[in-house]
Scaffold this motif. Structure first.
Motif, PDB file in Angstrom:
ATOM      1  N   THR A  45      10.764   2.726  -2.020  1.00 61.15           N
ATOM      2  CA  THR A  45       9.559   2.290  -2.727  1.00 61.15           C
ATOM      3  C   THR A  45       9.078   0.937  -2.232  1.00 61.15           C
ATOM      4  OG1 THR A  45      10.328   3.507  -4.673  1.00 61.15           O
ATOM      5  CG2 THR A  45       8.578   1.885  -5.007  1.00 61.15           C
ATOM      6  N   ALA A  46      10.031   0.012  -1.991  1.00 63.60           N
ATOM      7  CA  ALA A  46       9.652  -1.314  -1.500  1.00 63.60           C
ATOM      8  C   ALA A  46       9.055  -1.224  -0.104  1.00 63.60           C
ATOM      9  CB  ALA A  46      10.864  -2.239  -1.493  1.00 63.60           C
ATOM     10  N   THR A  88       7.502   1.369   1.200  1.00 62.01           N
ATOM     11  CA  THR A  88       6.181   1.974   1.077  1.00 62.01           C
ATOM     12  C   THR A  88       5.148   0.975   0.576  1.00 62.01           C
ATOM     13  OG1 THR A  88       7.232   4.100   0.607  1.00 62.01           O
ATOM     14  CG2 THR A  88       4.890   3.872   0.044  1.00 62.01           C
ATOM     15  N   GLY A  89       5.559   0.153  -0.396  1.00 60.05           N
ATOM     16  CA  GLY A  89       4.638  -0.872  -0.897  1.00 60.05           C
ATOM     17  C   GLY A  89       4.274  -1.884   0.169  1.00 60.05           C
ATOM     18  N   SER A  90       5.246  -2.273   1.015  1.00 62.15           N
ATOM     19  CA  SER A  90       4.961  -3.223   2.090  1.00 62.15           C
ATOM     20  C   SER A  90       3.998  -2.622   3.114  1.00 62.15           C
ATOM     21  CB  SER A  90       6.263  -3.641   2.769  1.00 62.15           C
ATOM     22  OG  SER A  90       6.016  -4.520   3.837  1.00 62.15           O
ATOM     23  N   LYS A  94       0.547  -2.493   1.651  1.00 65.53           N
ATOM     24  CA  LYS A  94      -0.057  -3.826   1.604  1.00 65.53           C
ATOM     25  C   LYS A  94      -0.712  -4.174   2.934  1.00 65.53           C
ATOM     26  CE  LYS A  94       2.612  -7.298   2.128  1.00 65.53           C
ATOM     27  NZ  LYS A  94       3.672  -8.312   1.920  1.00 65.53           N
TER      28      LYS A  94
END
Length: 312
Positions: A42-43, A45-47, A50
């Motif tokens: 999840t982290a 994918t979020g990066s 962004k």
């Protein structure tokens, strides 16, 4: 013979080494190397998202700018033949030569600098003085005055345009620098931003200066203003950009070409039937350079002012 047995001392047992923390654990708890934390899916994918969002925003911001700079080096045939192209098929300096030949460009540029710089300096002075009175001085009706200042933010500038024009006409200030500058020498937004920043400055500094015999003017000039550099840079950049790019006000107040500012002077190229787009784009590129340089040199204070405004 005495039969009493001697009383011995209670034995004191030493703590075992297992109970004391190991040197390795102590070094870890006292600031040693942190254990590596694996990033979850999840982290990651979020990066990635962004950076994708930032890339899309960068494209939308840079494409019009690149097209404007490229169009200033293109001919009219190239502009109309390949309007969607970001790069010219053949370069020409017709736009930049036309800016200097078809308009009093130096006069327009000087008018823009005088209008922007003098008005911005007066805005910083008057807005900061008004904000100091609203933030530091105690008087009857202070809150009512602040509410009235904030209420003017909801009144569009076009509403007061005709009354101000009539007043300038009776004063004889049309086609003059004072007519351009004085009606724009204050800003409700600047007063609000300065007041919010001044409130966050500790009052103990005022009390210490007052013990040394300082009055309100000395406290304002030597104590408050040196600590308000982020707010000063923020108001200067925002107000300077608005004044430099202002089109309506110079067109209303000035009627001669010698008193027009650069954005208003560039409208002379837009005729009813023929418009020299290359000259317009070249003038827009030249007018963008001072604003870009001003923001470049003041961006450290500007970012700090935006980040800290309203925080306690």
């Amino acid at each position: 013979m005495s039969t009493d047995a001697p009383v011995g001392r209670p034995s004191v047992t030493e703590p075992t080494r297992a109970s004391s923390p190991t040197p390795a654990r102590q070094s870890t708890s006292r600031g040693g190397a942190r254990p590596r934390v694996r990033r979850t899916g999840t982290a990651r994918t979020g990066s990635v998202l962004k950076w994708v969002y930032l890339g899309i925003g960068l494209v939308f911001a840079l494409v019009p700018f690149i097209w404007m700079v490229s169009g200033s080096f293109r001919s009219e045939a190239d502009l109309f033949g390949h309007p969607a192209s970001l790069f010219p098929t053949s370069t020409t300096l017709h736009g930049y030569v036309g800016v200097w030949q078809q308009l009093p460009f130096l006069r327009l540029l000087a008018n823009s600098f005088v209008f922007t710089i003098v008005t911005t300096v007066l805005t910083l002075l008057f807005d900061s003085m008004c904000a100091y009175a609203l933030a530091r001085m105690r008087f009857v009706g202070r809150n009512v005055a602040f509410v009235l200042v904030i209420a003017t933010l909801m009144v569009p500038f076009q509403v007061t345009l005709i009354p101000v024009f009539v007043e300038l006409f009776h004063l004889g200030w049309l086609n003059t620098y004072q007519g351009l500058i004085i009606p724009r020498a204050t800003s409700a937004f600047g007063i609000f931003l300065f007041r919010q920043f001044f409130i966050d400055i500790p009052v103990e500094l005022d009390e210490a200066a007052r013990i040394d015999g300082a009055g309100h003017w000395r406290i304002y000039w030597q104590v408050i203003l040196p600590l308000a550099k982020p707010a000063i840079a923020t108001v200067a950049v925002l107000n300077g950009m608005a004044l430099w790019n202002d089109l309506l006000w110079p067109l209303v107040v000035t009627t001669s070409n010698d008193m027009l500012t650069l954005p208003a002077g560039l409208t002379l190229f837009g005729g009813a039937h023929v418009t020299d787009h290359a000259v317009l784009l070249a003038g827009a590129v030249i007018s963008l350079v001072p604003i870009a340089l001003g923001f470049f040199f003041a961006q450290k204070y500007f970012v700090a002012g935006v980040a800290t405004t309203g925080l306690k």
